[in-house]
Design an enzyme around this catalytic site. Sequence first.
Site, PDB file in Angstrom:
ATOM      1  N   CYS A 168       1.221  -1.194  -0.164  1.00 32.65           N
ATOM      2  CA  CYS A 168      -0.004  -0.033   0.033  1.00 32.65           C
ATOM      3  C   CYS A 168       1.054   1.207   0.004  1.00 32.65           C
ATOM      4  O   CYS A 168       0.592   1.884   1.312  1.00 32.65           O
ATOM      5  CB  CYS A 168      -1.110  -0.036   1.397  1.00 32.65           C
TER       6      CYS A 168
ATOM      7  N   TYR B  98      21.468  -7.891  -2.119  1.00 33.85           N
ATOM      8  CA  TYR B  98      20.921  -7.133  -2.314  1.00 33.85           C
ATOM      9  C   TYR B  98      19.603  -6.730  -1.945  1.00 33.85           C
ATOM     10  O   TYR B  98      18.952  -5.380  -1.858  1.00 33.85           O
ATOM     11  CB  TYR B  98      21.040  -5.430  -2.004  1.00 33.85           C
TER      12      TYR B  98
HETATM   13  N1  LLP Z   1      32.276  -3.643   2.414  1.00 37.22           N
HETATM   14  C1  LLP Z   1      32.286  -2.413   3.281  1.00 37.22           C
HETATM   15  C2  LLP Z   1      32.424  -1.708   4.174  1.00 37.22           C
HETATM   16  C3  LLP Z   1      31.128  -2.169   2.844  1.00 37.22           C
HETATM   17  O1  LLP Z   1      30.488  -1.411   3.972  1.00 37.22           O
HETATM   18  C4  LLP Z   1      30.558  -2.913   1.748  1.00 37.22           C
HETATM   19  C5  LLP Z   1      28.985  -3.120   1.530  1.00 37.22           C
HETATM   20  C6  LLP Z   1      30.983  -3.616   0.918  1.00 37.22           C
HETATM   21  C7  LLP Z   1      32.794  -3.970   1.416  1.00 37.22           C
HETATM   22  C8  LLP Z   1      31.077  -4.762  -0.473  1.00 37.22           C
HETATM   23  O2  LLP Z   1      30.497  -3.584  -0.951  1.00 37.22           O
HETATM   24  P1  LLP Z   1      29.850  -4.464  -2.632  1.00 37.22           P
HETATM   25  O3  LLP Z   1      31.562  -4.678  -3.568  1.00 37.22           O
HETATM   26  O4  LLP Z   1      28.859  -4.999  -2.376  1.00 37.22           O
HETATM   27  O5  LLP Z   1      29.699  -2.860  -3.526  1.00 37.22           O
HETATM   28  N2  LLP Z   1      22.692  -1.912  -0.537  1.00 37.22           N
HETATM   29  C9  LLP Z   1      22.851  -1.399  -1.447  1.00 37.22           C
HETATM   30  C10 LLP Z   1      24.477  -1.589  -0.688  1.00 37.22           C
HETATM   31  C11 LLP Z   1      24.878  -0.881   0.138  1.00 37.22           C
HETATM   32  C12 LLP Z   1      26.157  -1.552   0.329  1.00 37.22           C
HETATM   33  C13 LLP Z   1      26.674  -2.060   1.893  1.00 37.22           C
HETATM   34  N3  LLP Z   1      28.866  -2.325   1.681  1.00 37.22           N
HETATM   35  C14 LLP Z   1      22.868  -1.626  -2.735  1.00 37.22           C
HETATM   36  O6  LLP Z   1      21.506  -2.458  -2.932  1.00 37.22           O
HETATM   37  O7  LLP Z   1      23.060  -0.927  -3.856  1.00 37.22           O
END
Ligand code: LLP
Length: 425
Positions: free
Chosen positions: A348, A377
């Site tokens: 909603c 995510y």
């Molecule tokens: N290391 C740290 C300290 C982080 O904060 C993150 C992600 C990663 C590694 C991994 O990042 P990646 O390789 O996945 O980009 N919910 C959001 C993304 C948030 C990312 C948070 N930190 C989305 O759906 O795009």
Amino acid sequence: MTGFNEKNGILHADDVPLPQIAKAAGTPCYVYAASVIRQQYERLAGAMARAMPPGKQPLLCYACKANSNIAVLSLLRSLGCGLEIVSEGELVRGLKAGFDAGKIVSTGVGKQKREIAACLKAGIHQFNVESIPELEMIAAVASEIGKNANVVFRLNPDVVGGGHHKISTGRKSDKFGMSVEVVQKAFAAAKTMKNVKALGLSMHIGSQVFTVESFREAFEKIPALVEGLRKAGHTVSRLDIGGGFPIVYRDEKLLDLDAYAQWVRDIIMPLDLEIIMEPGRYLVGGAGVLLTEVLYVKETQDRAFLIVDAAMNDLMRPALYDAWHGIEPAQNRSAPATKQYDVVGPICESSDIFAAQRPLPAMKQGDLAVIRTAGAYGFSMASNYNSRPLLAEVMVNGNTFDIIRKRQSYEDILRGEEIPGWLKK
Ligand code: LLP
């Protein structure tokens, strides 16, 4: 075949037709292809192996906030990954999936006392520390329980990186990391503390960083800092360079991993450090789809709505970040895209929309569709909003599949809730 491909007009995950999965697991559900996770791991590890000699290979610590199902974790563990965790819950998952605690790194700006204690008891590789008060807390907890903590300090390199302002973490206005001056102070402070050993640095500039030069800009801040710290008599033997590698959702420019690996080789390797990386999205994002069924087609004067049984509580990226995800029918795939639909869920609020005015073939009640690139995510950010059960997750391996998480029941949802005695009739 690996990944999500069409065979005889039907979308398959590896060799399994998605309608078969919908029948077994119900919809909505997440479907992950193990083959894609393996392929992504090999791509990343392969790029590093091409750029750097065997003795200098980084430890890839999977950032499990991207997808923390214990089957996904077990798969990545079996491939040789370590783990990056941000909570005690993720520690519990990691240990349950069989990770060696010595390959786990703990990150995050708000580590709680009990989480620090749990990590120390498990014997994790290191804490990536984000402030001096946090360092003091780790020292206090370590001394209280008679353990020693290995710590590295997260540098905030003050660079812009990240596919959306809500997932950029390396600007000085962000809550993450410490400036060069504070990092230097933290090393000095750690020297005066008994139960902590400062061993190096970490950084993570953001997620879905498709401005790939930002990585290089951040790396270039490291050598002078390391040299300065060493001159001041500090040990700097580890560097965690974070995650953030982008994937294609629509038409984003892909990161050239070989170029990235060469920056690591040219800028970081000469510093003779143990290198750690924290990839999340890159390993799992493209490995998952959200499989959903059309509940209704609602035509208004203005537009046509495809109302599906998945909603923003199942995949919140479009609502939260205006993220674009591909949407495709799972059957009748040769039909031309003659319609423009707003693809929406049952929740909603008007933010419960996966795509606006998306060209698609005409669809009808009961048809299946997939929302693509939902392996990262997706489930990990799902909620019970509108008291909708957390959805099922399925992993495909070649021509077989397993339900790796059952859909929640209503008893599951209500567990822990109480009506106070004075309200009971
Ligand atoms: N290391 C740290 C300290 C982080 O904060 C993150 C992600 C990663 C590694 C991994 O990042 P990646 O390789 O996945 O980009 N919910 C959001 C993304 C948030 C990312 C948070 N930190 C989305 O759906 O795009």
